[in-house]
Write an enzyme that holds these catalytic residues in place. Sequence first.
Site, PDB file in Angstrom:
ATOM      1  N   HIS A  49       0.805  -1.133   0.045  1.00 55.25           N
ATOM      2  CA  HIS A  49      -0.055   0.210   0.031  1.00 55.25           C
ATOM      3  C   HIS A  49       0.853   1.248   0.041  1.00 55.25           C
ATOM      4  CE1 HIS A  49      -3.074   2.997   1.255  1.00 55.25           C
ATOM      5  NE2 HIS A  49      -3.883   1.976   0.925  1.00 55.25           N
ATOM      6  N   PHE A  50       1.327   1.599  -1.063  1.00 60.92           N
ATOM      7  CA  PHE A  50       1.555   1.207  -2.213  1.00 60.92           C
ATOM      8  C   PHE A  50       2.970   0.701  -2.706  1.00 60.92           C
ATOM      9  CE2 PHE A  50      -2.284   3.511  -2.345  1.00 60.92           C
ATOM     10  CZ  PHE A  50      -3.301   2.644  -2.711  1.00 60.92           C
TER      11      PHE A  50
END
Length: 141
Positions: A49-50
């Site tokens: 993420h991410f």
Amino acid sequence: MALSTKEIMEIIPHRQPFLLIDTIEELEPGKRAVGKKCVSYNEPFFAGHFPQEPVMPGVLTIEALAQVGAVIILSVPENKGKVAYFGAINSAKFKGKVLPGDVLMLEVEMIKVKGPIGVGKATATVDGKVVAIAELTFAIG
């Protein structure tokens, strides 16, 4: 009153990797607290993420606020050893990103407590800027 990670773990049941507060900087049991989370690039959620742009998930910022709220409620002697569960998350708004290296300040003030139910006004900031706000309802189980 300030609390270390070890002292926090004596009050709430959360453990790594889901304990999302490092210290409690200020505590008025049953009323208000300010917690701190030093956000490291090594947080497990950043892997997905991410990968290209690591951002702390907003729901985990809300969870960190809830853990501060749980410390407030469970630091009251009659609630010692109990668990605080989410009853509701109202009016949550995300106003900024939380990134690796940020120091997340988590302030919760109880605005209503009736029996085993409490409502807290929660604000998360980084460098004095609001990144998330919500009204959190807790139920003591």
